[in-house]
Design a protein around this motif. Structure first.
Motif, mmCIF file in Angstrom:
data_model
loop_
_atom_site.group_PDB
_atom_site.id
_atom_site.type_symbol
_atom_site.label_atom_id
_atom_site.label_comp_id
_atom_site.label_asym_id
_atom_site.label_seq_id
_atom_site.Cartn_x
_atom_site.Cartn_y
_atom_site.Cartn_z
ATOM 1 N N PRO A 104 0.820 -1.218 0.000
ATOM 2 C CA PRO A 104 0.000 0.000 0.000
ATOM 3 C C PRO A 104 0.854 1.269 0.000
ATOM 4 O O PRO A 104 1.932 1.315 0.612
ATOM 5 C CB PRO A 104 -0.806 -0.121 1.296
ATOM 6 C CG PRO A 104 -0.794 -1.574 1.635
ATOM 7 C CD PRO A 104 0.538 -2.061 1.178
ATOM 8 N N ARG A 106 0.512 5.450 0.757
ATOM 9 C CA ARG A 106 -0.367 6.431 1.393
ATOM 10 C C ARG A 106 0.095 7.850 1.066
ATOM 11 O O ARG A 106 1.284 8.101 0.854
ATOM 12 C CB ARG A 106 -0.410 6.210 2.907
ATOM 13 C CG ARG A 106 -0.947 4.817 3.261
ATOM 14 C CD ARG A 106 -1.198 4.629 4.744
ATOM 15 N NE ARG A 106 -1.687 3.266 4.990
ATOM 16 C CZ ARG A 106 -2.949 2.893 4.867
ATOM 17 N NH1 ARG A 106 -3.872 3.794 4.531
ATOM 18 N NH2 ARG A 106 -3.319 1.641 5.099
ATOM 19 N N PRO A 137 -7.238 2.757 -4.983
ATOM 20 C CA PRO A 137 -7.705 2.487 -3.620
ATOM 21 C C PRO A 137 -8.896 1.528 -3.542
ATOM 22 O O PRO A 137 -8.927 0.644 -2.682
ATOM 23 C CB PRO A 137 -8.059 3.876 -3.087
ATOM 24 C CG PRO A 137 -7.160 4.798 -3.846
ATOM 25 C CD PRO A 137 -7.026 4.207 -5.209
ATOM 26 N N ALA A 138 -9.871 1.711 -4.413
ATOM 27 C CA ALA A 138 -11.046 0.839 -4.367
ATOM 28 C C ALA A 138 -10.670 -0.612 -4.622
ATOM 29 O O ALA A 138 -11.202 -1.533 -3.971
ATOM 30 C CB ALA A 138 -12.087 1.305 -5.392
ATOM 31 N N LEU A 141 -8.915 -2.051 -1.437
ATOM 32 C CA LEU A 141 -9.856 -2.370 -0.362
ATOM 33 C C LEU A 141 -10.758 -3.536 -0.725
ATOM 34 O O LEU A 141 -11.247 -4.254 0.158
ATOM 35 C CB LEU A 141 -10.685 -1.137 -0.018
ATOM 36 C CG LEU A 141 -9.874 0.014 0.600
ATOM 37 C CD1 LEU A 141 -10.722 1.273 0.711
ATOM 38 C CD2 LEU A 141 -9.327 -0.394 1.971
ATOM 39 N N PRO A 145 -10.274 -5.751 2.588
ATOM 40 C CA PRO A 145 -11.250 -4.802 3.140
ATOM 41 C C PRO A 145 -10.945 -4.357 4.558
ATOM 42 O O PRO A 145 -11.410 -3.299 4.995
ATOM 43 C CB PRO A 145 -12.563 -5.576 3.059
ATOM 44 C CG PRO A 145 -12.180 -7.015 2.945
ATOM 45 C CD PRO A 145 -10.890 -7.033 2.216
ATOM 46 N N GLN A 148 -6.480 -0.392 6.783
ATOM 47 C CA GLN A 148 -6.725 1.001 7.144
ATOM 48 C C GLN A 148 -6.938 1.823 5.871
ATOM 49 O O GLN A 148 -6.094 1.874 4.985
ATOM 50 C CB GLN A 148 -5.522 1.534 7.928
ATOM 51 C CG GLN A 148 -5.520 3.026 8.168
ATOM 52 C CD GLN A 148 -6.680 3.488 9.046
ATOM 53 O OE1 GLN A 148 -7.746 3.829 8.519
ATOM 54 N NE2 GLN A 148 -6.475 3.481 10.345
ATOM 55 N N GLU A 149 -8.105 2.488 5.775
ATOM 56 C CA GLU A 149 -8.476 3.207 4.560
ATOM 57 C C GLU A 149 -7.920 4.626 4.533
ATOM 58 O O GLU A 149 -7.711 5.197 3.454
ATOM 59 C CB GLU A 149 -10.001 3.229 4.442
ATOM 60 C CG GLU A 149 -10.523 3.866 3.176
ATOM 61 C CD GLU A 149 -12.038 3.786 3.069
ATOM 62 O OE1 GLU A 149 -12.589 4.358 2.097
ATOM 63 O OE2 GLU A 149 -12.675 3.169 3.960
ATOM 64 N N GLN A 150 -7.653 5.209 5.683
ATOM 65 C CA GLN A 150 -7.252 6.606 5.756
ATOM 66 C C GLN A 150 -5.972 6.868 4.958
ATOM 67 O O GLN A 150 -4.974 6.140 5.081
ATOM 68 C CB GLN A 150 -7.038 7.006 7.217
ATOM 69 C CG GLN A 150 -6.716 8.476 7.417
ATOM 70 C CD GLN A 150 -6.586 8.816 8.906
ATOM 71 O OE1 GLN A 150 -6.847 7.998 9.770
ATOM 72 N NE2 GLN A 150 -6.181 10.032 9.188
ATOM 73 N N LEU A 152 -5.148 6.331 2.011
ATOM 74 C CA LEU A 152 -4.715 5.320 1.053
ATOM 75 C C LEU A 152 -4.729 5.884 -0.372
ATOM 76 O O LEU A 152 -5.762 6.347 -0.862
ATOM 77 C CB LEU A 152 -5.630 4.092 1.138
ATOM 78 C CG LEU A 152 -5.258 2.901 0.257
ATOM 79 C CD1 LEU A 152 -3.912 2.318 0.684
ATOM 80 C CD2 LEU A 152 -6.343 1.822 0.331
ATOM 81 N N SER A 319 -9.936 -2.299 12.125
ATOM 82 C CA SER A 319 -11.292 -2.837 12.283
ATOM 83 C C SER A 319 -11.309 -4.241 12.869
ATOM 84 O O SER A 319 -12.346 -4.708 13.336
ATOM 85 C CB SER A 319 -12.006 -2.856 10.927
ATOM 86 O OG SER A 319 -11.366 -3.752 10.029
#
Length: 530
Positions: A104, A106, A137-138, A141, A145, A148-150, A152, A319
């Motif tokens: 990933p 960021r 990003p999509a 995820l 899933p 961490q999405e923040q 990204l 999560s």
């Protein structure tokens, strides 16, 4: 050849010199023994503890080119590693397997999409094929899933490989024996034998029987890993190695599910951390710090390392709410890394291998699991003048012989996964394993990545002297099951007592010893236990 017969064969070399005596039964020593024996040299290998008992069973299980070494400018090491990875994938199918990594990126990262992409392009160039791919990003995820999405920005994916490191060592040693090498575990080299200022052998002691002998050899190879300086200092040489500890957590896969390896950066110091699928579990690591404990004490993760890795897991996968109860086991290995002498951060020390010829002692240490063959060939070229058989040394011969007709015929009706696993781990010995299996013993032990027939075969044919040899290295039961798999001991007892001849007292002693070892070196640090 069983262990007693191997010791008897070794006794002949009290007067008749070996070509090579290899001290150390990890991947470095195994590689040297195989390449020398393949040339027709007379070779014996001894290991003070168990085969792969040190770093070679406690690595990150990766057969990789070393992307971070490329980032450090070590282009030669990366090129060599990628080349060796390709050869291992070709020659050891099923034992060395492809593994896709997701990295990933960021917003605000020091190494963003462009820089990482350039590095991966060079990585692919060395491999001779494009494996890198950029994911929005999509798409990232959708694959992970729980990530961490923040911030990204997306992710790069690329191809590397993984293995069962201990089984890799055992398979290389088995191949060396097919070429005539003697291999003995739990045999200590108490001292070196010198004559006219040159090392010409070693004083050996069998830890099982207490017997000793002095073996003569034209070349003595010091492949003792983190212990290499100990033998060298016996010759008055100065230390060259910096022991560094790397620790890992093994998680329940359903609690930390990753379909491919995921590399990310620790929120505290920016070091790379990874989570990868391995043998039905998820492996998370690694730390990299100076190891100050005595080398003869088996390493274990400390509370600070455990906290460091848990912080990384929780930051990357917020999560999932990962906790202590999700950790199945831990393990730690001590890497023999070249000491720059300038007190730099451990992660910045070079990972190239060390090859030294000093007064007849050939030391092979440092380096990476992936490049074991390249370092073995380079080391043996240093002593070709002293061992004529090594003039036949090759770096391009297939590492392993293909399984014969008997083994291929024996596995033809097995489920595909079991068939591939047995042929990869045991090669042409698969036919023997299946012939000795008892009814019901080919059923997989849940979550252990092995079956009882494999444990029976190991006891009979793979030099098992202690319970941890069987459960931590011949199989990986001790890593993959909680409490080291001690819940299986009652089922294992009749198999072990029958094949190894242990009486009830010996069995009880081994179980007590094994439980203590698991708690001390493979469990949760005492400070974290409930």
């Amino acid at each position: 050849m069983n262990r007693d017969a191997s010791w008897a064969a070794l006794q002949r070399h009290e007067t008749e010199p070996l070509d090579l005596l290899v001290i150390g039964g990890g991947i470095a020593g195994a590689g040297v023994a195989l390449e020398a024996a393949r040339c027709g040299a007379r070779v014996a290998l001894v290991e003070a503890r168990d085969f792969a008992g040190g770093t070679s069973s406690k690595s990150s299980k990766l057969v990789h080119g070393g992307l971070r070494y490329l980032a450090q400018g070590r282009i030669g090491l990366t090129r060599e590693s990628v080349r060796e990875r390709k050869a291992l994938l070709r020659d050891m199918p099923g034992l060395v397997t492809p593994l896709r990594f997701l990295l990933p990126v960021r917003h605000g990262d020091r190494k963003g999409r462009r820089i990482l992409g350039l590095g991966l392009a060079l990585y692919d160039f060395f491999a001779g094929r494009r494996t890198r791919e950029w994911h929005a990003p999509a798409a990232v995820l959708a694959q992970v899933p729980q990530l961490q999405e923040q911030d990204l920005a997306g992710a790069w994916s690329y191809l590397d490989a993984q293995t069962d490191d201990a089984r890799l060592v055992l398979r290389v040693l088995a191949e060396a024996r097919l070429h005539g090498a003697l291999t003995l575990n739990h045999v200590c080299a108490d001292s070196l034998v010198e004559a006219e200022g040159q090392v010409q052998g070693a004083c050996l002691r069998d830890a099982a029987s207490g017997q000793t002998l002095v073996v003569q050899a034209r070349v003595v190879v010091n492949a003792t890993g983190a212990w290499a300086d100990r033998l060298r200092q016996g010759l008055g040489q100065s230390p060259q190695l910096r022991p560094l500890r790397g620790s890992h957590l093994v998680f329940e896969a359903w609690r930390l599910p990753v379909a491919q390896a995921l590399a990310f950066f620790h929120p505290k110091d920016g070091r790379p951390v990874f989570a990868l699928p391995w043998e039905g579990r998820t492996l998370l690591g690694t730390t990299d710090l100076d190891h100050h404990e005595p080398l003869d004490r088996e390493p274990g993760i400390n509370a600070a390392e455990f906290d460091y890795l848990m912080q990384a897991a929780r930051a990357a996968f917020p999560s999932l709410d990962l906790g202590l109860e999700d950790v199945v086991s831990t393990f730690s290995g001590v890497r023999p890394v070249l000491d720059s002498g300038d007190q730099r951060e451990p992660s910045k020390e070079a990972r190239e291998h060390l090859i030294l010829a000093e007064r007849g002692l050939l030391t092979v240490s440092g380096g990476k699991l992936t490049t074991f063959r390249a370092s073995a060939v380079q080391a043996l070229r240093r002593v070709q003048a002293r061992v004529p058989a090594l003039q036949r040394l090759r770096s391009d011969a297939p590492l392993l012989r293909a399984p014969g007709i008997a083994s291929l015929h024996a596995v033809r009706e097995l489920p595909e996964a079991l068939r591939e696993r047995l042929l990869a781990r045991y090669g042409d010995a698969t036919a023997t394993l299946l012939a000795e299996a008892q009814p019901g013993e080919l059923q997989d032990i849940p979550h252990a990545a092995c079956c009882m027939a494999e444990l029976r075969y190991a006891c009979r044919h793979e030099s098992v002297l202690h319970l941890d040899d069987l459960l931590l290295r011949r199989s990986r039961t001790g890593l993959l099951l909680r409490d080291g798999g001690t819940a299986l001991l009652h089922k294992l007892r009749p198999v072990v007592q029958e094949t190894l001849g242990w009486n009830d007292e010996r069995w009880d002693d081994e179980c007590h010893r094994y439980r203590e070892r698991v708690l001390r070196s493979y469990g949760i640090p005492a400070e974290w236990r409930p």
